[in-house]
Design an enzyme around this catalytic site. Structure first.
Site, short mmCIF file in Angstrom:
data_model
loop_
_atom_site.label_atom_id
_atom_site.label_comp_id
_atom_site.label_asym_id
_atom_site.label_seq_id
_atom_site.Cartn_x
_atom_site.Cartn_y
_atom_site.Cartn_z
N LYS A 164 34.66 57.07 47.83
CA LYS A 164 34.34 58.50 47.83
C LYS A 164 34.64 59.13 49.19
O LYS A 164 35.23 60.21 49.27
CB LYS A 164 32.87 58.70 47.43
CG LYS A 164 32.52 58.19 46.05
CD LYS A 164 31.09 58.47 45.67
CE LYS A 164 30.09 57.62 46.44
NZ LYS A 164 30.20 56.18 46.11
N HIS A 170 24.08 21.59 33.87
CA HIS A 170 23.66 23.00 33.75
C HIS A 170 24.88 23.92 33.78
O HIS A 170 25.04 24.80 32.92
CB HIS A 170 22.70 23.35 34.89
CG HIS A 170 22.20 24.76 34.85
ND1 HIS A 170 20.98 25.12 34.33
CD2 HIS A 170 22.78 25.94 35.26
CE1 HIS A 170 20.82 26.43 34.41
NE2 HIS A 170 21.90 26.95 34.99
N GLU A 171 25.76 23.72 34.77
CA GLU A 171 26.95 24.57 34.89
C GLU A 171 27.92 24.30 33.74
O GLU A 171 28.59 25.22 33.25
CB GLU A 171 27.63 24.35 36.24
CG GLU A 171 26.77 24.68 37.45
CD GLU A 171 26.26 26.11 37.43
OE1 GLU A 171 26.93 26.99 36.86
OE2 GLU A 171 25.16 26.35 37.97
N ASP A 229 19.04 33.10 35.24
CA ASP A 229 19.68 33.23 33.92
C ASP A 229 18.75 33.93 32.94
O ASP A 229 19.16 34.82 32.18
CB ASP A 229 20.07 31.85 33.37
CG ASP A 229 21.08 31.14 34.25
OD1 ASP A 229 21.86 31.84 34.93
OD2 ASP A 229 21.09 29.90 34.27
#
Length: 599
Positions: free
Chosen positions: A220, A436-437, A512
């Site tokens: 901007k 997990h990943e 998550d």
């Protein structure tokens, strides 16, 4: 040099005042007699009654002038005595300097005494008078100095150097990558600043103000500078916070001075960054801060009505919170034109990356389109930061050119922070992080509307033990219900994988869950994508029903995610094992792994 002289004067004044008070204190401390003060007659009475146990001390206490006889000098004699009861008294006797005190009473009563005669000293008297004069004068100078300092600071508050923000913009639209539509909207403003008569002849009124709204870092300020640079007119850049002070009337005065200066240098561009600080809605409590803010806004509204379009002043306001602005500021005649400056799309991101890479040494394998694909939702400022981080990493690695390796690492640093390679997991923790990943990745690979995996890593960054870099297959203007549900499932994939493989869960999925719950809440309360229908969340809504609907969405997504994970357990194991071997997996390696799994 000017400030040095002022400081020396101030310090000298303080020292003189200190010395004067010190002298007076010492004089009082040295010559002040001990004990109770009594009259001369009482003193003589005590001597007559032989109440005195010690020797009497006579001394000249001070010298004085008589008011009616200026040249008649008198000594003030101080007489100290101690009684048998160990009580101390003192008295003062005024005598002419030529007169002698009569000590007949003391020898007559067999009382020993000491007589100290201090002859009158013109030098001492003049010094005493001069010191008292200096004391009064320095106190007066100090008072005047403090008054002037307060007045000067008040003047600074009232005329904060906003005018010094005048500058000649060296930017043009060639220096602004992307923002194609925004630049088109502002092109006619350039023509107006250069040839205002052309519009006046037809009767067209160019907008007095242009409001640039958009997220931080989208360019901007750069657009406003480029507008002034293209039109070759003076550019005034100020922040909304520079107008707001705790003193009522200061902000309004600054607005007047700024517009007065702008009128003297018209045509020009007046840019107010973070205008929501200055132009927020009026009302609320009647505290001093609110009154000052309201007065400042009122003055801005008056000034924007007070100059005609022919004066050639274009006011540009920038904000990322247009919903906070006062309605009077947004009406036609003030900020007539509103331009939404969005986050760049993939084409604009590639252009921005190329623009910021112009002065950098790049290897031939750099693919800006691929890098733009990996940076969805990033602003121009973030993209510039990626290239700058890549340059720093190149120097750190003692390389001559920036490669995709440095760019990939720089992207990770900007998104997640620097890698924490010093953190060492124990084997079981490391294995849990890998699964997990891998769980997130399996959902991204196998679920139709989910975002696709670009890279997976188990190297800790920031607060995360690892992360998946995922992006949508194509950029869309809005999101659908299926895509939002798929996104929730992607967030839940890590927890589901932990539960299936380890029959245990960790705290690593807390963020998550936060993201998944946020999406589900928006679906229920804002987008009407639940059994509650299209009703909006309000203070009259049934919060229990809303929470129940959110939980239902999360539970359904969790069940579907668990089912999908069981169907693709082999792929989950292979991704996790590869992560444990090399810690980071690229998109190409993921695609090859999927192909091998199908065989």
């Amino acid at each position: 040099m000017k400030y040095k002289k002022k400081n020396i004067l101030f310090i000298t004044t303080i020292i003189v005042i200190y010395l004067a008070f010190l002298f007076n204190w010492l004089e009082i401390g040295i010559f002040k007699p001990k004990g109770e003060s009594i009259s001369e007659s009482e003193m003589l009475s005590k001597i007559s009654r032989k109440d005195i146990s010690e020797s009497v001390r006579y001394s000249v206490y001070k010298t004085m002038f008589l008011k009616d006889k200026p040249f008649d000098i008198r000594n003030v004699y101080q007489i100290e005595l101690t009684t048998h009861n160990n009580e101390k008294f003192h008295a003062e006797i005024i005598k002419n300097t030529k007169e002698e005190l009569s000590f007949e009473l003391l020898p007559r009563n067999k009382i020993s005494y000491q007589y100290e005669f201090r002859p009158f000293s013109w030098l001492l008297s003049i010094f005493s008078i001069l010191l008292n004069f200096i004391n009064v004068l320095s106190s007066l100078v100090f008072t005047i100095y403090i008054f002037l300092a307060i007045h000067r600071e008040s003047g600074k508050l009232n005329s904060k150097s906003l005018i010094t923000s005048k500058q000649k913009s060296l930017f043009t639209f060639k220096d602004v990558a992307g923002n194609t539509e925004e630049k088109e909207e502002m092109t006619e403003l350039i023509d107006f600043l250069k040839q205002p008569q052309k519009y006046e002849t037809i009767g067209a009124a160019i907008p007095r103000g242009v409001l640039l709204e958009g997220p931080p870092g989208t360019g901007k300020t750069l657009l406003a500078k480029a507008l002034a640079g293209e039109a070759s007119v003076p550019f005034y850049a100020v922040s909304g916070s520079e107008f707001v002070e705790m003193y009522v009337g200061v902000g309004a005065s600054r607005v007047r001075k700024l517009f007065k200066e702008a009128k003297l240098n018209a045509p020009c561009v007046l840019f107010i960054d973070e205008i929501d600080v200055l132009g927020g809605r009026r009302g609320g409590n009647s505290s001093g801060g609110n009154q000052e803010k309201d007065q400042t806004l009122n003055q801005l509204l008056t000034e924007m009505d007070g100059f005609t379009p022919s004066q050639g002043i274009i006011v540009i306001g920038a904000t990322n919170r247009a919903d906070m602005l006062d309605a009077a500021l947004l009406r036609p005649g003030r900020f007539d034109r509103k331009i939404l400056v969005n986050l760049p799309d993939i084409k604009s991101r590639a252009e921005i990356l190329k623009l910021h890479a112009q002065n950098k040494k790049l290897s031939s394998d750099i693919d800006f389109h691929q890098l733009a694909q990996q940076t969805p939702g990033m602003s121009g400022a973030q993209l510039a930061a990626v290239l700058n981080e890549a340059s720093i990493l190149t120097v750190r690695n003692h390389k001559d050119f920036i490669t995709m390796t440095e760019l990939s690492e720089a992207l990770d640093r900007v998104l997640m922070g620097p890698a924490k390679k010093s953190i060492k997991y124990d084997p079981e923790e490391r294995r849990m992080v890998a699964y997990h990943e891998a769980g997130h990745a399996v959902i991204g690979i196998k679920l139709k509307h989910a975002q696709k995996v670009q890279k997976i890593t188990i190297i800790p960054r920031g607060n995360a033990g690892g992360y998946n870099l995922m992006m949508p297959e194509k950029e869309t203007f809005f999101s659908s219900r299926k895509r939002m549900l798929a996104q929730i499932q992607s967030f839940l994939g890590g927890r589901v994988a932990e539960e299936l493989v380890f029959d245990d869960i960790s705290s690593g999925a807390f963020d998550d869950f936060r993201q998944a719950t946020k999406i589900a809440r928006l679906m229920v309360t804002k987008y009407g994508m639940s059994d509650l229908g299209v009703s909006q969340d309000s203070e009259f809504s049934d919060k229990k029903l809303i929470d129940t609907a959110i939980k239902k969405i999360i539970d359904n997504c969790y069940a579907r995610t668990k089912h999908l994970m069981l169907e693709n357990k082999t792929l989950l194991d292979q991704i996790a094992h590869l992560l444990l071997e090399q810690e980071t997996i690229t998109q190409a390696e993921i695609e090859q792994l999927v192909v091998n799994t199908k065989k």
